[in-house]
Motif scaffolding. Structure first.
Motif, short mmCIF file in Angstrom:
data_model
loop_
_atom_site.label_atom_id
_atom_site.label_comp_id
_atom_site.label_asym_id
_atom_site.label_seq_id
_atom_site.Cartn_x
_atom_site.Cartn_y
_atom_site.Cartn_z
N ALA A 58 0.85 -1.19 0.00
CA ALA A 58 0.00 0.00 0.00
C ALA A 58 0.89 1.24 0.00
CB ALA A 58 -0.92 0.00 1.22
N CYS A 59 0.61 2.17 -0.90
CA CYS A 59 1.39 3.40 -1.04
C CYS A 59 0.48 4.60 -0.77
CB CYS A 59 2.01 3.50 -2.43
SG CYS A 59 3.05 2.11 -2.89
N SER A 60 1.10 5.69 -0.36
CA SER A 60 0.35 6.93 -0.16
C SER A 60 -0.06 7.56 -1.49
CB SER A 60 1.19 7.93 0.65
OG SER A 60 2.45 8.16 0.01
N ASP A 61 0.65 7.24 -2.57
CA ASP A 61 0.31 7.73 -3.90
C ASP A 61 -0.51 6.66 -4.62
OD1 ASP A 61 0.14 8.76 -6.44
OD2 ASP A 61 2.27 9.25 -6.62
N PRO A 62 -1.77 6.95 -5.03
CA PRO A 62 -2.60 5.92 -5.69
C PRO A 62 -1.98 5.39 -6.98
CG PRO A 62 -3.96 7.76 -4.95
CD PRO A 62 -2.54 8.19 -4.78
N ALA A 63 -1.36 6.28 -7.78
CA ALA A 63 -0.75 5.82 -9.02
C ALA A 63 0.41 4.87 -8.75
CB ALA A 63 -0.27 7.02 -9.84
N ALA A 64 1.21 5.20 -7.76
CA ALA A 64 2.32 4.32 -7.40
C ALA A 64 1.81 2.99 -6.87
CB ALA A 64 3.21 5.00 -6.36
N GLU A 65 0.73 3.02 -6.13
CA GLU A 65 0.18 1.77 -5.59
C GLU A 65 -0.34 0.88 -6.72
OE1 GLU A 65 -3.24 0.29 -2.40
OE2 GLU A 65 -2.57 2.37 -2.46
N GLY A 85 0.68 0.85 -9.92
CA GLY A 85 1.82 0.33 -10.66
C GLY A 85 2.60 -0.71 -9.89
N LEU A 86 2.79 -0.50 -8.59
CA LEU A 86 3.52 -1.45 -7.78
C LEU A 86 2.74 -2.76 -7.64
CD1 LEU A 86 5.96 -2.12 -6.03
CD2 LEU A 86 4.80 -1.01 -4.10
N GLY A 87 1.42 -2.66 -7.51
CA GLY A 87 0.61 -3.88 -7.42
C GLY A 87 0.67 -4.70 -8.70
N GLU A 88 0.64 -4.01 -9.86
CA GLU A 88 0.76 -4.73 -11.13
C GLU A 88 2.13 -5.38 -11.26
OE1 GLU A 88 -0.43 -6.13 -14.88
OE2 GLU A 88 -1.55 -5.32 -13.18
N PHE A 89 3.16 -4.69 -10.81
CA PHE A 89 4.51 -5.27 -10.86
C PHE A 89 4.62 -6.50 -9.98
CE2 PHE A 89 8.47 -5.44 -8.39
CZ PHE A 89 9.34 -5.89 -9.38
N LEU A 90 4.10 -6.42 -8.75
CA LEU A 90 4.18 -7.56 -7.84
C LEU A 90 3.39 -8.76 -8.37
CD1 LEU A 90 3.82 -5.79 -4.37
CD2 LEU A 90 5.92 -6.60 -5.46
N ARG A 91 2.39 -8.50 -9.18
CA ARG A 91 1.56 -9.60 -9.70
C ARG A 91 2.16 -10.24 -10.95
NH1 ARG A 91 -2.46 -10.30 -13.32
NH2 ARG A 91 -2.24 -8.14 -14.01
N THR A 92 2.91 -9.49 -11.75
CA THR A 92 3.34 -9.98 -13.06
C THR A 92 4.86 -10.08 -13.22
OG1 THR A 92 3.32 -7.72 -13.95
CG2 THR A 92 1.28 -9.02 -14.13
#
Length: 390
Positions: free
Chosen positions: A69-76, A78-85
């Motif tokens: 979870a990030c304080s920036d929604p866009a970063a969250e 992008g980071l979630g997509e990276f962790l998934r793929t």
């Protein structure tokens, strides 16, 4: 006159290799542990005892998945997509797949090694891979915070790996005198050896019971034909046994004093239930998993008690604490590569070890308590206003 030169005795050479006195157990101080051999031993334990292998896989699955979870929604996003793929090697994708292989090595070998592989231009992470712990060594520095991860070069010599910042290393419960961790299976090889001896003996006994050996005794009746009769009996007995193997039934008829006994039929078979259970109890205690989750029905109930659930939850939480810094390093590097400076938090899936009925009952109790609390607050507010008006 012939002169003879006096020969002098040669000087004694100092011995370079010499024996020194040791106490009877001096070899213990010279023991150098073979780390790769120890790892092969632990892997053999998992292969030999299915309960140990199942326990490690269950611990890995119960650790669960991870997100951030990030304080920036866009970063969250992008980071979630990276962790998934993100590629994790061997056809696996996602940081969860990476953590499964990482945890497998951590629990079995006592340490795990991984690598963050940057893409060309260092603007993206191309893959997150886990490696073989047998191929690396740890060299300690001048202080406890300094250590170097070494691996084999092209000539096979161990040397420091070039990009230390991209390497992920986690020891499991490291000791003060060694940078390497302690395997979850430490202490089990001795018990496994005893268990394998019991199982091997059981197999030999069943093989003996399934393939009987007979002792045919032909006693001499005094006419001196015992040798000829014994050869005749041996031939007939051999043909009868061969016909039995082919599926046909053949009777054996003998004349005279002939005694036929099964070899080893009077030898009692040792009871293996008690020693096997004692050894498996030690194995289960080492893993921290309730017996019924490993297929061992030792009690009259199969429900997990609250105490067992709490202890297992504690074990899983401790494993999560050990590998959380690895996930944080991966997330931090991805955010910095993409220009995000916001903070983040690693979030694990909830640990669910109770039945759905128990969860529903707990939720009902919480709602009832909340309702009573709201009613009490409303009654107190009404009483306060009544006293104020009076």
């Amino acid at each position: 006159m012939k002169w003879f030169r006096k020969q002098t005795a040669p000087a004694g050479a100092s011995v370079q290799l010499r024996e020194t006195g040791y106490h009877p157990f001096g070899l213990l101080g010279q023991y150098v542990p073979m780390r790769s051999g120890e790892i092969r031993l632990y892997r053999a334990v998992r292969e030999a005892v299915p309960v140990v292998d199942a326990a490690i896989y269950k611990l890995i699955r119960m650790v669960g998945g991870v997100t951030a979870a990030c304080s920036d929604p866009a970063a969250e996003r992008g980071l979630g997509e990276f962790l998934r793929t993100v590629p994790a090697g061997r056809g696996q994708y996602g940081v969860d797949a990476f953590l499964e292989g990482y945890l497998d090595a951590l629990l079995t070998c006592g340490r795990a090694i991984g690598e963050i592989v940057p893409a060309a231009g260092n603007r993206e992470i191309a893959a997150v891979l886990w490696g073989r712990v047998e191929d690396i060594e740890i060299r300690e520095g001048d202080h406890p915070l300094a250590f170097t991860i070494c691996g084999p070069d092209e000539q096979g010599r161990m040397g420091p790996l070039p990009c230390q910042d991209l390497l992920l290393f986690t020891p499991l419960n490291p000791e003060a005198d060694s940078p390497y961790g302690v395997s979850l299976l430490r202490g089990l090889p001795f018990l496994t050896d005893i268990l394998m001896k019991i199982y091997h003996t059981i197999g030999i006994n069943w093989e003996r019971c399934g393939s009987l050996r007979f002792a045919v005794t032909c006693r001499d009746d005094g006419n001196g034909q015992a040798e000829e009769r014994s050869r005749m009996l041996a031939g007939e007995w051999s043909r009868a046994m061969q016909d039995t193997r082919s599926g046909s039934v053949r009777d054996f008829v003998a004349v005279g004093d002939v005694d036929i006994q099964v070899i080893g039929a009077d030898a009692p078979v040792l009871d293996s239930e008690v020693p096997v259970r004692q050894i498996l109890e030690q194995v289960v205690a080492k893993t921290g998993i309730p017996p019924f989750m490993l297929g061992l029905s030792w009690s009259s109930t199969e429900r997990m008690s609250s105490q067992q659930a709490d202890m297992l939850t504690t074990e899983i939480t401790a494993i999560r604490r050990t590998i959380t810094p690895v996930v944080e390093r991966i997330c931090r590097l991805w955010l910095r590569m993409h220009g995000y400076t916001c903070g983040f938090e690693v979030l694990w899936e909830d640990i669910n070890l109770q039945d759905e009925v128990e969860d529903a009952r707990a939720a009902l109790y919480l709602e009832q308590a909340r309702k009573l609390r709201l009613e009490n607050d409303a009654a107190e507010a009404a009483a306060f206003h009544t006293r104020r008006e009076v």
